[in-house]
Design an enzyme around this catalytic site. Structure first.
Site, PDB file in Angstrom:
ATOM      1  N   ARG A   1     -16.711   1.258  -2.512  1.00  0.00           N
ATOM      2  CA  ARG A   1     -15.430   1.910  -2.809  1.00  0.00           C
ATOM      3  C   ARG A   1     -15.584   3.157  -3.700  1.00  0.00           C
ATOM      4  O   ARG A   1     -15.078   3.233  -4.816  1.00  0.00           O
ATOM      5  CB  ARG A   1     -14.448   0.932  -3.438  1.00  0.00           C
TER       6      ARG A   1
ATOM      7  N   ASP B   1     -15.518   9.741  -4.802  1.00  0.00           N
ATOM      8  CA  ASP B   1     -16.014  11.126  -4.829  1.00  0.00           C
ATOM      9  C   ASP B   1     -15.048  12.095  -4.160  1.00  0.00           C
ATOM     10  O   ASP B   1     -14.892  13.239  -4.608  1.00  0.00           O
ATOM     11  CB  ASP B   1     -17.396  11.210  -4.165  1.00  0.00           C
TER      12      ASP B   1
ATOM     13  N   ARG C   1      -8.478  -1.759  -8.206  1.00  0.00           N
ATOM     14  CA  ARG C   1      -9.058  -0.428  -8.038  1.00  0.00           C
ATOM     15  C   ARG C   1      -8.007   0.587  -7.589  1.00  0.00           C
ATOM     16  O   ARG C   1      -8.159   1.780  -7.756  1.00  0.00           O
ATOM     17  CB  ARG C   1     -10.226  -0.441  -7.087  1.00  0.00           C
TER      18      ARG C   1
ATOM     19  N   CYS D   1     -15.805  -3.702  -4.683  1.00  0.00           N
ATOM     20  CA  CYS D   1     -15.088  -4.979  -4.497  1.00  0.00           C
ATOM     21  C   CYS D   1     -15.768  -5.696  -3.321  1.00  0.00           C
ATOM     22  O   CYS D   1     -16.773  -5.248  -2.795  1.00  0.00           O
ATOM     23  CB  CYS D   1     -13.612  -4.725  -4.207  1.00  0.00           C
TER      24      CYS D   1
ATOM     25  N   ASP E   1      -7.373  -3.181   7.791  1.00  0.00           N
ATOM     26  CA  ASP E   1      -6.728  -4.271   7.057  1.00  0.00           C
ATOM     27  C   ASP E   1      -6.223  -5.385   7.966  1.00  0.00           C
ATOM     28  O   ASP E   1      -5.766  -6.407   7.460  1.00  0.00           O
ATOM     29  CB  ASP E   1      -5.557  -3.734   6.218  1.00  0.00           C
TER      30      ASP E   1
ATOM     31  N   ARG F   1      -2.413 -11.271  -4.167  1.00  0.00           N
ATOM     32  CA  ARG F   1      -2.456  -9.826  -4.415  1.00  0.00           C
ATOM     33  C   ARG F   1      -1.642  -9.064  -3.361  1.00  0.00           C
ATOM     34  O   ARG F   1      -1.117  -7.999  -3.641  1.00  0.00           O
ATOM     35  CB  ARG F   1      -3.902  -9.323  -4.383  1.00  0.00           C
TER      36      ARG F   1
ATOM     37  N   ASN G   1       0.802  -1.222   0.000  1.00  0.00           N
ATOM     38  CA  ASN G   1       0.000   0.000   0.000  1.00  0.00           C
ATOM     39  C   ASN G   1       0.833   1.269   0.000  1.00  0.00           C
ATOM     40  O   ASN G   1       0.303   2.349  -0.254  1.00  0.00           O
ATOM     41  CB  ASN G   1      -0.983  -0.030   1.165  1.00  0.00           C
TER      42      ASN G   1
HETATM   43  C1  EPZ Z   1      -6.493   2.101   1.153  1.00  0.00           C
HETATM   44  O1  EPZ Z   1      -7.613   2.004   0.289  1.00  0.00           O
HETATM   45  C2  EPZ Z   1      -5.853   0.717   1.179  1.00  0.00           C
HETATM   46  N1  EPZ Z   1      -5.455   0.321  -0.171  1.00  0.00           N
HETATM   47  C3  EPZ Z   1      -6.849  -0.312   1.727  1.00  0.00           C
HETATM   48  O2  EPZ Z   1      -6.155  -1.555   1.831  1.00  0.00           O
HETATM   49  C4  EPZ Z   1      -7.279   0.127   3.130  1.00  0.00           C
HETATM   50  O3  EPZ Z   1      -8.232  -0.790   3.618  1.00  0.00           O
HETATM   51  C5  EPZ Z   1      -7.886   1.534   3.056  1.00  0.00           C
HETATM   52  O4  EPZ Z   1      -6.913   2.455   2.483  1.00  0.00           O
HETATM   53  C6  EPZ Z   1      -8.274   2.059   4.436  1.00  0.00           C
HETATM   54  O5  EPZ Z   1      -7.141   2.083   5.255  1.00  0.00           O
HETATM   55  C7  EPZ Z   1      -4.323   0.835  -0.699  1.00  0.00           C
HETATM   56  O6  EPZ Z   1      -3.641   1.635  -0.080  1.00  0.00           O
HETATM   57  C8  EPZ Z   1      -3.945   0.347  -2.067  1.00  0.00           C
HETATM   58  P1  EPZ Z   1      -9.973   4.913   1.579  1.00  0.00           P
HETATM   59  P2  EPZ Z   1      -8.403   3.362  -0.158  1.00  0.00           P
HETATM   60  O7  EPZ Z   1     -10.159   5.801   0.412  1.00  0.00           O
HETATM   61  O8  EPZ Z   1      -7.487   4.506  -0.164  1.00  0.00           O
HETATM   62  C9  EPZ Z   1     -14.586   5.855   1.862  1.00  0.00           C
HETATM   63  C10 EPZ Z   1      -5.768  -3.837   1.439  1.00  0.00           C
HETATM   64  O9  EPZ Z   1      -6.321  -4.852   1.877  1.00  0.00           O
HETATM   65  N2  EPZ Z   1     -14.325   6.712   0.700  1.00  0.00           N
HETATM   66  O10 EPZ Z   1      -9.070   5.340   2.682  1.00  0.00           O
HETATM   67  O11 EPZ Z   1      -9.137   3.033  -1.403  1.00  0.00           O
HETATM   68  C11 EPZ Z   1     -14.395   4.367   1.558  1.00  0.00           C
HETATM   69  O12 EPZ Z   1     -15.574   3.801   1.022  1.00  0.00           O
HETATM   70  C12 EPZ Z   1      -6.597  -2.650   0.998  1.00  0.00           C
HETATM   71  O13 EPZ Z   1      -4.521  -3.703   1.327  1.00  0.00           O
HETATM   72  C13 EPZ Z   1     -15.325   7.575   0.247  1.00  0.00           C
HETATM   73  O14 EPZ Z   1     -16.422   7.612   0.792  1.00  0.00           O
HETATM   74  O15 EPZ Z   1      -9.438   3.496   1.037  1.00  0.00           O
HETATM   75  C14 EPZ Z   1     -14.059   3.801   2.914  1.00  0.00           C
HETATM   76  O16 EPZ Z   1     -15.243   3.594   3.637  1.00  0.00           O
HETATM   77  C15 EPZ Z   1      -8.096  -2.927   1.133  1.00  0.00           C
HETATM   78  N3  EPZ Z   1     -15.067   8.357  -0.839  1.00  0.00           N
HETATM   79  C16 EPZ Z   1     -13.245   4.919   3.582  1.00  0.00           C
HETATM   80  O17 EPZ Z   1     -13.595   6.118   2.868  1.00  0.00           O
HETATM   81  C17 EPZ Z   1     -13.856   8.348  -1.481  1.00  0.00           C
HETATM   82  O18 EPZ Z   1     -13.660   9.116  -2.449  1.00  0.00           O
HETATM   83  C18 EPZ Z   1     -11.738   4.733   3.515  1.00  0.00           C
HETATM   84  O19 EPZ Z   1     -11.398   4.501   2.161  1.00  0.00           O
HETATM   85  C19 EPZ Z   1     -12.855   7.486  -0.997  1.00  0.00           C
HETATM   86  C20 EPZ Z   1     -13.107   6.675   0.098  1.00  0.00           C
END
Ligand code: EPZ
Length: 449
Positions: free
Chosen positions: A127, A130, A98, A122, A325, A417, A23
C-alpha cells in the site's frame, strides 16, 4: 474478540437496503477540512473505519455530531472546523486505518502544512503512497519524511500552485491519491490537470460535493480531471452515494444460497462490471423500475438464480473494470460453479488470503502467481476459519451461508470495518448467523454445549 457462528444451507428471502458507501464517505468526511462553513453528510454508514476517521478529524479541530435515531430517515453527520491550529495526524490513528491518508491533501491546502504518519501496509499488500506525494509535489508542496511521518508544506506557507500531474502507477491510477490531489487543487492558485485520474464512482461523488461547496471541477469520472482553484469553499449538505461493494456482496449472498433477494438504494449504474459477471454466471439482476424514472445510483432490483452457477473468467481492474473489492466474494461464489473459473488480481497481487480459508471449507482453488483457478465443487462444508482483511472476510461469510454445517469466523472486527451490523441484516432475510464472544466457543472454534 467476536466471532460469527453461521449455520449454512438456509435460503434467503426479503429485502435489504444498501447503505451509504464507506469508500465514498471517508474522503467526503476529510473534505470538511477544506471549509470554515458547516458540512452535513447524510447516509454515512456506522462503521469502525468511519468512527476512526471522525476521531482523527476531532483531533484536527473538527466538531462532529451524528444523528441516526429516526426510523427510515437517513443518518446525519454534521461537521464544522472550529480550530485550525493542529495539522498532525498521529501514528496511532493512521496505523489503524490507512485511509486516514485522505486528510493529507485537504489539510495541506487549507492550513499550509500537514504531518501525517506514513500508513503501513495491510493484509492485501504494501500500500505505497508515492503517487499521492508526487501529485502534491506537482502542486508545489515541499515534502519530507521525518520519523515515519510525511511532512508537507505549501510553498512560502501560502497557497498551492495548480499544475499538470500524471497519477498513473504500476497498477493503474490511485483512488485516494486522486481524492487527495483533487481536493488540494480546489484551493490552489490556477489550473490543475490530473491525468490518469481514478474514475471510481466515489471520486465522482467527492467531486460533486466539492462542486456544491464552490469548487470548479470538470471531468470527474474520466481519466482527465481539470480543477480551477478558488480562494475559499463554502458549506454543503450532501447525501453519500450507496455502497457498490456492499451491493455486490449481497448479490453474491443471494446467488450462493440460490435465493431471491430485493435490494433497495442500489447503485446499479456504478456496478455494471459486477452485474455483467453475475449474468454470465447465471444470476439475474432485474431493476424493478424503469431506469429513466429513478436515480440510476439508487435503484431497486431483484436478484435471482436458475440454481446452476456457470464458471467464468474475472480480472480485477480500475473502474469501470471489475472491482478488486469484489474479488473474494465472487471467488466464494465460483467455488460452487459447474466447472473451472479463472480469477486474476491486477490491483493487489497479494489479495488471496481468502484462498486458504475457502480451501478449509472444501473448495478446490489453485493459485498461480496473481491468478487463481477455481474448480467448482458440489458442496462446501462448515469449518472454523480466520478473517484476514475486510473483503476476504465477506467472502468467508458468503461461503459459510452456502456450506453444510456450522462455520465459525474468527476476528470479525475486520468485517465491522466495512459492513454495518452484517449479522443482523443477513439474519433479517433468513440467514442463521450470530455474533458471539470467542470465549463462548471451544478452542477449535465450535460452540460450547
Ligand atoms: C481504495 O484504496 C479503496 N479504499 C480500496 O478499498 C480499494 O481496494 C482500492 O481503492 C482500489 O480500488 C478506500 O477507498 C478507502 P489505490 P486506495 O491507491 O485508494 C497502488 C476496501 O476493501 N498504489 O487505488 O488506497 C496500490 O498499491 C478497500 O474497501 C501505488 O503504487 O487504493 C494498488 O496496487 C481495500 N502508489 C493500486 O495502486 C500509490 O501512491 C491501487 O491502489 C497509491 C497506490
Amino acid at each position: 474478540m467476536d466471532v460469527f457462528v453461521i449455520e449454512g444451507g438456509r435460503k434467503l428471502a426479503g429485502t435489504l437496503r444498501i447503505n451509504g458507501s464507506k469508500n465514498a464517505a471517508l474522503p467526503l468526511l476529510a473534505a470538511s477540512l477544506l471549509t470554515d462553513e458547516p458540512v452535513t453528510l447524510r447516509d454515512v454508514p456506522d462503521l469502525s473505519d468511519i468512527r476512526n476517521m471522525e476521531r482523527l478529524l476531532g483531533e484536527l479541530g473538527v466538531e462532529i455530531e451524528s444523528h441516526n435515531e429516526e426510523e427510515n430517515a437517513l443518518s446525519t453527520t454534521r461537521l464544522r472546523v472550529v480550530d485550525q491550529s493542529e495539522f498532525h495526524a498521529r501514528y496511532d490513528i493512521v496505523r489503524t486505518m490507512r485511509a486516514s491518508i485522505c486528510v493529507l491533501g485537504p489539510i495541506l491546502a487549507k492550513r499550509g502544512q500537514v504531518r501525517v504518519s506514513m500508513p503501513g501496509g495491510c493484509a492485501i499488500g504494501q500500500r505505497p503512497v508515492d503517487l499521492h506525494l508526487r501529485g502534491l509535489e506537482a502542486l508545489g508542496a515541499i515534502i519530507t519524511l521525518e520519523g515515519g511521518d510525511i511532512v508537507a508544506k505549501s510553498p512560502h506557507s501560502g497557497r498551492l500552485i495548480g499544475d499538470t500531474v500524471f497519477l498513473g502507477g504500476p497498477f493503474g491510477s490511485t483512488v485516494l491519491g486522486t481524492a487527495n490531489v483533487m481536493s488540494a487543487a480546489t484551493l490552489a492558485q490556477g489550473t490543475t490537470i490530473i491525468e490518469c485520474a481514478a474514475c471510481e464512482p466515489e471520486i465522482v461523488d467527492l467531486a460533486n460535493m466539492l462542486i456544491a461547496m464552490g469548487a470548479q471541477i470538470t471531468g470527474a469520472g474520466s481519466p482527465r480531471i481539470i480543477i480551477e482553484g478558488v480562494e475559499t469553499l463554502g458549506g454543503v449538505d450532501h447525501v453519500v452515494i450507496p455502497d457498490r461493494i456492499e451491493a455486490g456482496t449481497f448479490m453474491c449472498a443471494a446467488a450462493i444460497t440460490n435465493s431471491t433477494l430485493t435490494l433497495t438504494n442500489c447503485p446499479l449504474d456504478a456496478m455494471m462490471s459486477a452485474t455483467d459477471r453475475l449474468e454470465a454466471i447465471g444470476v439475474h439482476v432485474d431493476p424493478t423500475n424503469q431506469r429513466s424514472t429513478l436515480d440510476p445510483l439508487r435503484q431497486t432490483c431483484t436478484i435471482s438464480t436458475s440454481g446452476k452457477l456457470k464458471p467464468v473468467q474475472i480480472t480485477t481492474q480500475p473502474h469501470p473494470g471489475f472491482p478488486t473489492d469484489l474479488q473474494a466474494q465472487f471467488m466464494a461464489l465460483l467455488c460452487l460453479a459447474d466447472g473451472n473459473s479463472v480469477v486474476t488480481e491486477k490491483i493487489f497481487p497479494e489479495r488471496f488470503l481468502h484462498v486458504a480459508e475457502l480451501t478449509r471449507m472444501g473448495s478446490s482453488i489453485h493459485k498461480h502467481g496473481t491468478t487463481a483457478v477455481i474448480s467448482g465443487v458440489k458442496q462446501l462444508t462448515g469449518a472454523p476459519v480466520m478473517a484476514s482483511d475486510l473483503r476476504a472476510s465477506a467472502g468467508l461469510v458468503l461461503a459459510a451461508l452456502a456450506s453444510q454445517g456450522t462455520t465459525v469466523i474468527n476476528r470479525v472486527y475486520h468485517i465491522d470495518r466495512g459492513y454495518e451490523r452484517l449479522e443482523d441484516r443477513l439474519a433479517s432475510v433468513g440467514a442463521s448467523i450470530r455474533r458471539m464472544n470467542e470465549k463462548e466457543t471451544t478452542p477449535i472454534g465450535f460452540m460450547t454445549e
